[in-house]
Design an enzyme around this catalytic site. Structure first.
Site, short mmCIF file in Angstrom:
data_model
loop_
_atom_site.label_atom_id
_atom_site.label_comp_id
_atom_site.label_asym_id
_atom_site.label_seq_id
_atom_site.Cartn_x
_atom_site.Cartn_y
_atom_site.Cartn_z
CD GLN A 116 7.90 7.13 12.23
OE1 GLN A 116 7.20 7.44 12.75
NE2 GLN A 116 9.00 7.96 12.65
CE LYS A 117 -0.65 -1.16 10.98
NZ LYS A 117 0.09 -1.82 9.68
CG HIS A 145 4.31 -1.82 1.78
ND1 HIS A 145 2.91 -1.81 2.06
CD2 HIS A 145 4.39 -2.10 3.26
CE1 HIS A 145 2.75 -3.21 2.68
NE2 HIS A 145 3.80 -3.06 3.55
CG HIS A 191 -0.27 -0.47 2.26
ND1 HIS A 191 0.71 0.38 3.19
CD2 HIS A 191 -0.14 -0.99 3.54
CE1 HIS A 191 1.60 0.67 3.98
NE2 HIS A 191 0.23 -1.12 4.36
#
Lengths: 283, 283
Positions: free
Chosen positions: A150-151, A38, A35
């Site tokens: 960072q998710k 990325h 997505h």
């Protein structure tokens, strides 16, 4: 631009592209079904390195026995095209036997609170799977820089600790969460959500943003912020909270009063889909 | 020729010696108190590489709580001189904080029989300590070839498995046991033995040699050879057998009938000193 399936091909391809010179390699390890999050990593890698390697590998060892390894979405053709458009030079898409050949039994473990808490609590073998496969990939690709979103804030902290502890000569670059226009953090697992679940899931980013506003307005009591978020999420009947925690950005230790860089991290189930999100608080 | 204490100095020194060229690095990791066995590794490394790095580090994590970490013999000046005479270019002698900085909690584990049996049975955390420190050293030194003595036959098998499983791009070279003239396998721990213990300890190599002769004369029944050795060792009143086992050379699985390359491995205590020895049986 090439899609390679084996370690041998990958090494040959890197060698071919480096023309015997000492080039910088940017590496973006993914589980595919890419997505915008990325793609932002791939684009950053392209800016900062001579060549960019993207791996697409749904890693079985980071899934628990009742998790979604089998059903995790896969589409290598789409992933390959997106990677190349984003600036990747090589897409590495090994099968499970390539990464875990018969009898493979070596694992890398970051022990302690950093892996036992937050997602580690409900997914006890998850980070061992992550650090093991990332170690393998690091040894295969030998990147100069490796890019993580960072998710997965805990994953970033765990990888950074592994790199420090084992002296990997690799620079870890963590990149901001990319969100849908309405605030939902991008995730390959968002495709699991039905319309109602997806609507209600917006409460996650909304509460995080509001809590950060409260922090910016001077609130330093972690419990106040935490209670605010939990109460907000609990207004949604489909939400099932796994955790909401405020932790030190480096050690992931819980904080009472926010005096240094911290993360509000949460995991919440909507139906069968477990979503994570977080926000950094910069002091 | 230099003695370095920190990772930073070591990397600078390797860089300086490589003149920006792609050189081969031979690496000999040791716990110091070097004997002829170590020197044979250094000499072999010198023959096969552009530069040779020897590490001298008594690694705390591979010692159990009641073992001899504190009393393990140390003499870095002697080790440095012996290493240089043997052909080393750099001797790396870090302190414990350099290798395990505050809060280091990442460990590498080769799971399964290969680490649980033989020495792993009586030293349950030993191989985790070995594979962890060797991973760190591999990432720091980035050797082309790494040299290990066959006296620690299980260690060699475990390291080779770790390198295969984690895809370290390093060639593992295992070198024959070096023995005293009377047959005693060289070991830094031999200094612990008093005269009587040392005399009786000769039974180890003697039984191994005789068992190999029996094998070369056609005996393929592992139990016959094993019983022969145990009976022989038990004629010495100071000997206290930990294990005598005949195992496959690669997997370390016990064998009944010797049809492929095997190892007779043993560990026996004389007084407080635990000695290991082994012999390879080539089919």
């Amino acid at each position: 631009m090439s899609l390679v399936k084996t370690i041998k091909e990958l090494k040959e391809e890197i060698k071919r592209m480096s023309y015997g010179k000492d080039i910088s390699i940017g590496f973006v390890p993914t589980m595919g079904y890419l997505h915008e999050g990325h793609i932002s990593l791939i684009k950053k890698a392209k800016l900062e390195n001579d060549i960019v390697v993207v791996s697409v590998f749904v890693n079985p060892t980071q899934f628990g026995p009742n998790e979604d390894f089998e059903s995790y979405p896969r589409d290598i053709e789409r992933d390959y095209n997106l990677s190349i458009s984003g600036g990747a030079d090589i897409v590495f898409n090994p099968n499970v036997d390539e990464m875990y050949p018969d009898g493979a039994s070596t694992f890398v473990n970051v022990k302690g609170d950093i892996t036992n808490k937050l997602c580690g609590k409900s997914r006890p073998t998850h980070f061992e799977g992550v650090t093991t496969v990332v170690s393998k990939l690091f040894n295969i690709v030998k990147p100069t820089n490796a890019y993580f979103g960072q998710k997965d804030a805990q994953q970033v902290a765990v990888i950074q600790k592994m790199v420090r502890d084992l002296f990997f000569d690799i620079n870890i670059v963590s990149c901001p969460i990319v969100r849908e226009e309405d605030g939902l953090a991008m995730s390959s697992r968002n495709v699991y959500l039905n319309e109602e679940e997806r609507n209600q899931a917006l409460i996650l980013s909304k509460s995080l943003f509001k809590a950060r506003d409260m922090f910016l307005d001077g609130e330093r009591d972690a419990n106040v912020l935490r209670k605010f978020i939990i109460d907000n999420i609990n207004t949604k009947e489909l939400a099932n909270i796994d955790y909401v925690d405020i932790v030190d950005a480096k050690t992931l230790e819980n904080v009472e009063t926010i005096n240094s860089k911290a993360i509000i991290a949460l995991a919440v189930k909507f139906g069968k889909t477990r979503l994570i999100d977080n926000i950094y608080l910069e002091v």
